[in-house]
Design a protein around this motif. Sequence first.
Motif, short mmCIF file in Angstrom:
data_model
loop_
_atom_site.label_atom_id
_atom_site.label_comp_id
_atom_site.label_asym_id
_atom_site.label_seq_id
_atom_site.Cartn_x
_atom_site.Cartn_y
_atom_site.Cartn_z
N SER A 156 15.31 -14.55 5.21
CA SER A 156 16.34 -14.42 6.09
C SER A 156 16.06 -15.16 7.27
CB SER A 156 17.18 -13.22 6.44
OG SER A 156 16.09 -12.49 7.00
N GLN A 157 14.71 -15.33 7.65
CA GLN A 157 14.13 -15.64 8.92
C GLN A 157 13.93 -17.33 9.37
OE1 GLN A 157 14.33 -13.17 11.37
NE2 GLN A 157 15.29 -12.25 9.69
N ARG A 158 13.21 -17.75 8.49
CA ARG A 158 12.70 -19.25 8.67
C ARG A 158 12.37 -19.87 7.38
NH1 ARG A 158 9.45 -15.46 11.42
NH2 ARG A 158 7.53 -15.07 10.41
N VAL A 159 12.13 -21.20 7.68
CA VAL A 159 11.51 -22.17 6.62
C VAL A 159 9.86 -21.57 6.31
CG1 VAL A 159 10.63 -24.52 6.11
CG2 VAL A 159 13.08 -23.99 7.00
N ILE A 160 9.63 -21.53 5.43
CA ILE A 160 8.21 -21.31 4.84
C ILE A 160 7.62 -22.36 3.99
CG2 ILE A 160 6.58 -19.63 3.65
CD1 ILE A 160 8.51 -17.39 4.00
N ASP A 161 6.67 -22.85 4.75
CA ASP A 161 6.05 -24.04 4.12
C ASP A 161 4.38 -23.99 4.12
OD1 ASP A 161 5.60 -25.27 6.51
OD2 ASP A 161 7.14 -26.70 6.30
N GLU A 162 3.86 -23.00 4.86
CA GLU A 162 2.50 -22.58 5.07
C GLU A 162 2.25 -21.15 5.06
OE1 GLU A 162 1.23 -24.73 8.58
OE2 GLU A 162 2.42 -23.42 10.04
N PRO A 163 0.97 -20.61 4.72
CA PRO A 163 1.03 -19.17 5.04
C PRO A 163 1.14 -18.60 6.23
CG PRO A 163 -1.04 -20.43 3.75
CD PRO A 163 -0.04 -21.59 4.47
N ALA A 164 1.02 -19.18 7.25
CA ALA A 164 1.29 -18.72 8.75
C ALA A 164 2.58 -18.35 8.70
CB ALA A 164 0.85 -19.64 9.90
N ASP A 165 3.44 -19.04 8.03
CA ASP A 165 4.98 -18.61 7.90
C ASP A 165 5.38 -17.25 7.38
OD1 ASP A 165 5.43 -21.10 9.20
OD2 ASP A 165 5.69 -22.15 7.26
N LEU A 166 4.59 -16.78 7.11
CA LEU A 166 4.76 -15.56 6.46
C LEU A 166 4.34 -14.40 7.15
CD1 LEU A 166 4.09 -15.99 2.54
CD2 LEU A 166 5.98 -14.90 3.27
N ASP A 167 3.63 -14.74 8.20
CA ASP A 167 2.98 -13.55 9.10
C ASP A 167 4.14 -12.60 9.62
OD1 ASP A 167 0.58 -12.46 10.48
OD2 ASP A 167 1.59 -13.25 12.29
N GLY A 168 3.97 -11.42 9.30
CA GLY A 168 4.87 -10.17 9.62
C GLY A 168 6.24 -10.10 9.22
N LEU A 169 6.31 -11.00 8.19
CA LEU A 169 7.71 -10.89 7.47
C LEU A 169 7.49 -9.68 6.46
CD1 LEU A 169 8.97 -14.54 6.48
CD2 LEU A 169 9.82 -12.94 8.50
N LYS A 170 8.70 -8.90 6.40
CA LYS A 170 8.78 -7.75 5.42
C LYS A 170 9.28 -8.32 3.96
CE LYS A 170 11.25 -5.77 8.44
NZ LYS A 170 12.05 -4.89 9.21
N ILE A 171 8.39 -8.29 3.11
CA ILE A 171 9.02 -9.14 1.75
C ILE A 171 9.13 -7.88 0.59
CG2 ILE A 171 8.32 -10.57 0.06
CD1 ILE A 171 9.03 -11.87 2.64
N ARG A 172 10.29 -7.61 0.21
CA ARG A 172 10.49 -7.03 -1.21
C ARG A 172 9.48 -7.19 -2.22
NH1 ARG A 172 12.11 -7.20 -6.48
NH2 ARG A 172 12.21 -5.14 -7.39
N VAL A 173 8.72 -6.49 -2.95
CA VAL A 173 8.02 -6.62 -3.91
C VAL A 173 8.05 -5.77 -4.90
CG1 VAL A 173 6.13 -8.01 -2.73
CG2 VAL A 173 5.85 -5.53 -3.05
N LEU A 202 18.11 -5.86 1.55
CA LEU A 202 18.34 -7.35 2.21
C LEU A 202 19.49 -7.13 3.04
CD1 LEU A 202 17.23 -9.34 -0.91
CD2 LEU A 202 15.85 -9.20 1.00
N THR A 203 20.63 -6.56 2.53
CA THR A 203 21.74 -6.46 3.22
C THR A 203 21.56 -5.75 4.49
OG1 THR A 203 23.06 -6.09 1.15
CG2 THR A 203 24.10 -5.61 3.20
N THR A 204 20.88 -4.80 4.59
CA THR A 204 20.85 -3.93 5.98
C THR A 204 19.83 -4.76 6.92
OG1 THR A 204 19.25 -2.68 4.95
CG2 THR A 204 21.67 -1.81 4.93
N GLY A 205 18.78 -5.40 6.20
CA GLY A 205 17.82 -6.19 6.94
C GLY A 205 16.38 -5.30 7.01
N ALA A 206 16.74 -4.25 6.21
CA ALA A 206 15.40 -3.27 6.01
C ALA A 206 14.00 -4.18 5.49
CB ALA A 206 15.43 -2.35 4.91
N VAL A 207 14.37 -5.34 4.80
CA VAL A 207 13.39 -6.23 4.37
C VAL A 207 13.88 -7.65 4.81
CG1 VAL A 207 12.26 -4.85 2.84
CG2 VAL A 207 14.00 -6.15 1.99
N ASP A 208 12.84 -8.70 5.05
CA ASP A 208 13.43 -9.91 5.35
C ASP A 208 13.53 -10.98 4.19
OD1 ASP A 208 13.20 -9.31 8.08
OD2 ASP A 208 11.02 -9.30 7.94
N GLY A 209 12.89 -10.60 3.06
CA GLY A 209 12.69 -11.56 2.00
C GLY A 209 12.54 -10.88 0.77
#
Length: 336
Positions: A156-173, A202-209
């Motif tokens: 929900s935050q930004r375009v990801i096209d390189e590893p650095a773009d994932l820095d700090g993002l909360k991703i549900r796994v 995802l709805t509440t923003g508890a995770v970003d992606g």
Amino acid sequence: MLKSKTLLAVAAASILFSSVVAAQYKDEYTVSTVLPSAFPWGQAADKWVELVRERSDGRINMKIYSNSQLVSGDQTKEFSAMRSGLIDMAVGSTINWSPQVPQLNLFSLPFLMPDYDAIDAITQGEAGDVIFAAIKERGVTPLAWGENGFRELSNSQRVIDEPADLDGLKIRVVGSPLFQDTFNALGANPTQMSWADAKPALTTGAVDGQENPLSVFDVARIDQVGQNYLTLWHYMADPLVFAVSNRIWSQFSPEDQALLKQAAIDAGQWEIEKSRAELDETLATIKERGVQVTELTDAQHDAFVEATKSVYDTWTPKIGEDLVKMAQDAVANRSR
């Protein structure tokens, strides 16, 4: 006359034996899936049940329980429930079963399989046989492969096209430590939760992606919970396995075992072909909803491959060095 009596006796015994075998069968066999009929995963189970019912003339009755309801929504407990006999059958995910069958982590190794030919080279070759043997040894009889598809990344935050773009993002796994290691290697903050809990988070923003096949993104309308950015990185695929608890499998006659297996093979092939054929249309639908889709260049893809090499160092010994090498060779030598 004696010969006729003997034949009659044999026939009577055969009928009696058949009746005993039939009497041992359950009125209904439970079939567990994570996703329901709106998804290819659920459709694979539907097709299996349909084919078995038709080919057994209704003798073998299977009922699907989707959304992992037989294990209270915790899909990682599905395999254990099958092994213990609480679940009769399943169309299950290699990811969800990997905590109990370490060899299944093979499919979660990042960027192992670049295309569908690579998936097929593994599942339909020697590596696939080794994996099926490992499942069987742990109390569940695998019958055929299906497919959940390549898992792509949204946020929900930004375009990801390189590893650095994932820095700090909360991703549900999902509940596999390998996923934690992969996203940690990429600088993200992986958060483990069941699929039932994912969309609310995802709805509440508890995770970003999150990461999932396009079919799941589409049908579950992940775009409606702020997932406006989607990266097609094909970092792993999730084969499905049609399987029966060993306890249940042993109760079927050889003829019905063959029937169940062939029906699973046919259902799996049908679902794989169907889901792959629908992919372009699914992606077009997602784009029409305003989702910004990023397709990686070869150089961008290679950067992600390089960033996740440490995962192989950690997980190859756990999966089995011979099996990983076997799979890598199969991919390298695949038909294209």
